[in-house]
Design an enzyme around this catalytic site. Structure first.
Site, PDB file in Angstrom:
ATOM      1  N   CYS A  73       9.188   1.359   8.179  1.00 36.50           N
ATOM      2  CA  CYS A  73       9.666   2.562   7.514  1.00 36.50           C
ATOM      3  C   CYS A  73      11.187   2.570   7.349  1.00 36.50           C
ATOM      4  CB  CYS A  73       9.144   3.834   8.174  1.00 36.50           C
ATOM      5  SG  CYS A  73       9.313   3.888   9.931  1.00 36.50           S
ATOM      6  N   CYS A 119      10.743  10.690   9.317  1.00 36.11           N
ATOM      7  CA  CYS A 119      11.152   9.339   9.675  1.00 36.11           C
ATOM      8  C   CYS A 119      12.596   9.210  10.128  1.00 36.11           C
ATOM      9  CB  CYS A 119      11.020   8.429   8.468  1.00 36.11           C
ATOM     10  SG  CYS A 119       9.350   8.141   8.073  1.00 36.11           S
TER      11      CYS A 119
END
Ligand SMILES: Cc1ncc(COP(=O)(O)O)c(C=O)c1O
Ligand SMILES: Cc1ncc(COP(=O)(O)O)c(C=O)c1O
Lengths: 128, 391, 391, 128
Positions: free
Chosen positions: A33, A103
């Protein structure tokens, strides 16, 4: 997109680097990510976080939240540091874009990992 | 502060002549082309003149041009329109892994409706292999959609060869030519396409207007309803000023294409060379079969968005295939389809040159970038240089 | 020659202030709102500011506004979007006989996909009866779509009452408010609508841009795919200058609505009076519940297009519900739904006043029209006056 | 939209009116499609169309084609008049918009009806 505070932390990140012989090291994120944060802690006898440093691979939010949490934590006790949440970090920065709340805002998790590492190391020392 | 715009693949600055052409239609000649009075007829004429300009630029006939609100709509119309119109002939579509989402996601939506979609892979440069397209053809195939040039890495596909294959197999062939117009020659007969999409703001025209070329005889199902505009393929009051702007923009963009492309290639190659001189960088996309203005490099150990922010603080407008710039969790599907690892994909930097750019712009970027890279790498937990320093 | 534009229901002349607001976004601030650099952020801010302007004008929240390429697209998105999203709840749609084709034809297309559509009739004035809507509701009904004001005859529907009925029955309610904005108050809560369409060029804004109001919590199925713009409800690079223009136009159009409407009503009523003074004419549409700028009369024994051409030769831009102006074979579906006979429908003349019109314009039309009528009637095989002369 | 010739015939239509005691009268169209044309003929002993007049309810194309055909026919023989087609009328006007080629271009049909009426009347006279 980003608040002035975010841009300030991004442009002049506080406490970048590593601590040699850190008392605790915590990492979160993964390359998939695109965010990796590592936090280093130095704690004194009174359980006060004397020094904290970070290294982050990630977007502006990731770098700014890392920087911000180091400021928030420095001088605090371990118990106080455990209380800090990702949401508080975002608030400290005057908010983050909605897409960045997940994230890229993992600084508190990284800190917790560092605190856990610290406690594990202490436990290990005691049993030695 | 010096401003250097290097995001011409995202959108371009409108040409002054385009604005000058549009202005009377924004202000004085405001009629609705459907009206039969003088105001309406004037607007109608402007629309039809622009249609001729677009047709001329593509080597098409005016009646083969359908104006849309942009390439997203053109791609949707082309792919859904053919799929629905041809569904009695077959249910199989072929596209590539590096298409724009307007193509890929339309295909995916059709897959949910019962169509089968083959997504042909690309090579390490992001290029589609015509043989792979041919191999994917079944007796159910009705449509092939392959982009002319990729918007991220600038790789130019062998469209004419794919078109030839489609003709051999009697398949309808669509190409998203958005990034090609004004940068490389686009002729619908040479490319052997039946449908082709374009968007004006990518070649110094206005936003909110595009066109779909539809080869005569190609039947599309419509899925937008309303007035009879654009032969019912695209109902709604025509955006006259924007259509006029599109006509002018494509005329300008194709008139001096070779000279402009040559100029861009020189700047591009200097920029690429300078960037690759930085430690641990790599070029993404094809080294030669590449849009004249496209530069795409990956800078290891750095995440793209933080690179863009840093460049922006220096006045440089750039783009990245980093996940953090797309609103998705994964980095660019284009870079991933080319086989890049996550780190390399996250660290991609796209600099797309346009007509306004000068050699000074290139020099400026090459001047400010190394410091930025150094600064961000110094912060990076994965940069090995850090450890070297530490030990 | 004097030019008198009386086709403001077809499109309007852009307000100078709207142009002034758009210009910087056409020329200097050309960034793509999806880009994260300064050019992109500036464009993003402009889009979001315009969203606030639209929301404020409608009494909505900014996140309830979706920008589209116009009302045709907004209507399609609303009706298809709800039908598809709610198809598990029911398959019945209700609309009216006088809707714009963007609504009617979308409903017809859905009928082919298996939905059932009730087209509620209108009275002699073109008005929808809320009781008729309520009577049409079944346990399968999922959506009601009734226009706020009719584009041909200007009749204003009792939307709030219909909205109340929809709420009572827990139905989603859409209204095409294209002709209302800037002419009558439009507040989404007062009107009790869940979805509402508008198009900027109908209220002195640019062509090619519109919006759909989507009440929060209302889920739409999408059928256009591409980028993540407009929360994926309307993908494609945002038409930033046009969005800015829409924002400015709706702000201007709603700020002095009452004063402008009062001015238009005076002109309208004078024009109607003058036209009805011509032998064998009749007013179409409601005498009171009517848009402030709408005049629609039928002039017996004359076909509308020849009337428009003759007016055009005198510099007057007008419109008609004549078949010959629509590309179809039948005269306006609106006039037919109101029960007009073919001759009366073919001879309709629509004059729609706007902010630029003056009393002199009205006087001029009333001066030139009688001669035209006389000339065309003299040519007409069905005009009884001819026979009188002959005998 | 319309050619100059169409607009000329529309603005200055030739031969508008009726002929009293016409030798032939023909009508086409109906109110549903919004076009009605009526043509009146006067023919001399040499079968030459001496006079022709029209009345038309319809759009610009309907009026212009009516007017144009009267000019085309005047002075021609009946046999020649029978040869004229709607397409020729449209050509005479420099073309018509595609949507106008059907309904609004019925002048030749109206003329044919008038010629038929003329022949029927003559046949009736002979048998008298
Ligand atoms: C009532 C109504 N709805 C929808 C539309 C369609 O608007 P647009 O052509 O801008 O898409 C119009 C105008 O044409 C209209 O008058
Ligand atoms: C290759 C390609 N296709 C389609 C599009 C969509 O164009 P637009 O956003 O103008 O609809 C773009 C640009 O965003 C593009 O680069």
């Amino acid at each position: 997109m980003y608040t002035e505070k975010v841009m300030d932390h991004f442009t002049n990140p506080r406490n970048v680097g590593e601590i040699e012989n850190a008392d605790g090291i915590g990492e979160v994120g993964n390359m998939k990510c695109g965010d990796i944060m590592r936090i280093y802690l130095k704690v004194n006898e009174d359980d006060i976080i004397e020094d904290i440093k970070f290294r982050t691979f990630g977007c502006g939010a990731a770098i700014a939240t890392s920087s911000a949490i180091t400021e928030m934590v420095k001088g605090k006790t371990i118990a106080e540091a455990w209380e800090i949440s990702n949401i508080q970090v975002a608030e400290e920065l005057g908010g983050l874009p909605p897409s960045k709340m997940h994230c890229s805002n993992l600084a508190a998790d990284a800190l917790k990992n560092a605190l856990r590492d610290l406690e594990e190391k202490r436990a290990a020392q005691k049993t030695e | 502060m010096r401003k250097v715009y290097l995001d011409n693949a995202a959108t371009t600055r409108m040409h002054e002549e385009v604005f000058a052409a549009m202005k009377p239609y924004l202000l004085e000649h405001y009629g609705n082309p459907s009206s039969i009075h003088s105001f309406g007829r004037q607007a109608r004429k402007a629309v039809e003149d622009a249609r001729e300009q677009v047709a001329a630029a593509l080597g098409a006939e005016p009646r083969e041009i359908v104006f849309t609100s942009g390439a997203t709509e053109a791609n949707n119309l082309a792919i859904r329109g053919i799929a629905r119109a041809q569904k009695n002939k077959g249910n199989h579509l072929i596209t590539s892994a590096v298409e724009h989402h307007a193509v890929l996601d339309t295909c995916k939506a059709l897959a949910k409706e019962g169509f089968t979609v083959t997504v042909v892979p690309v090579d390490e440069y992001g290029m589609v292999d015509p043989a792979a397209v041919e191999a994917a053809i079944t007796d159910q195939t009705i449509l092939v959609s392959i982009m002319l040039a990729n918007n991220e890495v600038g790789t130019i596909n062998p469209i004419a060869e794919i078109g030839e294959i489609c003709r051999k197999h009697n398949l309808i062939f669509h190409s998203d030519a958005v990034q090609g117009i004004g940068n490389i020659p686009v002729n619908v007969d040479n490319l052997k396409v039946d449908l082709l999409s374009l968007s004006a703001h990518k070649f110094y025209g206005p936003k909110g207007i595009g066109a779909l070329y539809v080869r005569k005889g190609t039947k599309l199902d419509v899925f937008n309803f309303g007035g009879v505009q654009e032969r019912k393929l695209r109902p709604g009051t025509e955006n006259v000023p924007a259509i006029v702007g599109l006509g002018k923009a494509i005329e300008l963009a194709t008139s001096d294409l070779e000279a402009e492309a040559a100029k861009l290639r020189v700047l591009r190659d200097k920029l690429i060379k300078g960037l690759l001189a930085i430690e641990a960088t790599k070029l993404n996309g094809h080294p030669e079969k590449r849009l004249p203005g496209n530069v795409n490099v990956s800078i290891q150990y750095i995440e793209g968005e933080s690179l863009l922010l840093s460049l922006d603080l220096k006045g440089v407008a750039a783009s990245s295939g980093s996940a953090c710039t797309s609103g998705s969790l994964d980095p660019s599907h284009v870079l991933m389809a080319m086989g890049l690892d996550h780190q390399t994909a996250h660290g991609s930097l796209r600099l797309t040159l346009g007509r306004d750019n000068t050699e000074e712009d290139v020099d400026y970027v090459l001047e400010v970038l190394p410091e930025i890279v150094e600064r961000l790498r110094a912060m990076s937990p994965i940069y090995t240089g850090n450890e070297i320093k530490r030990s």
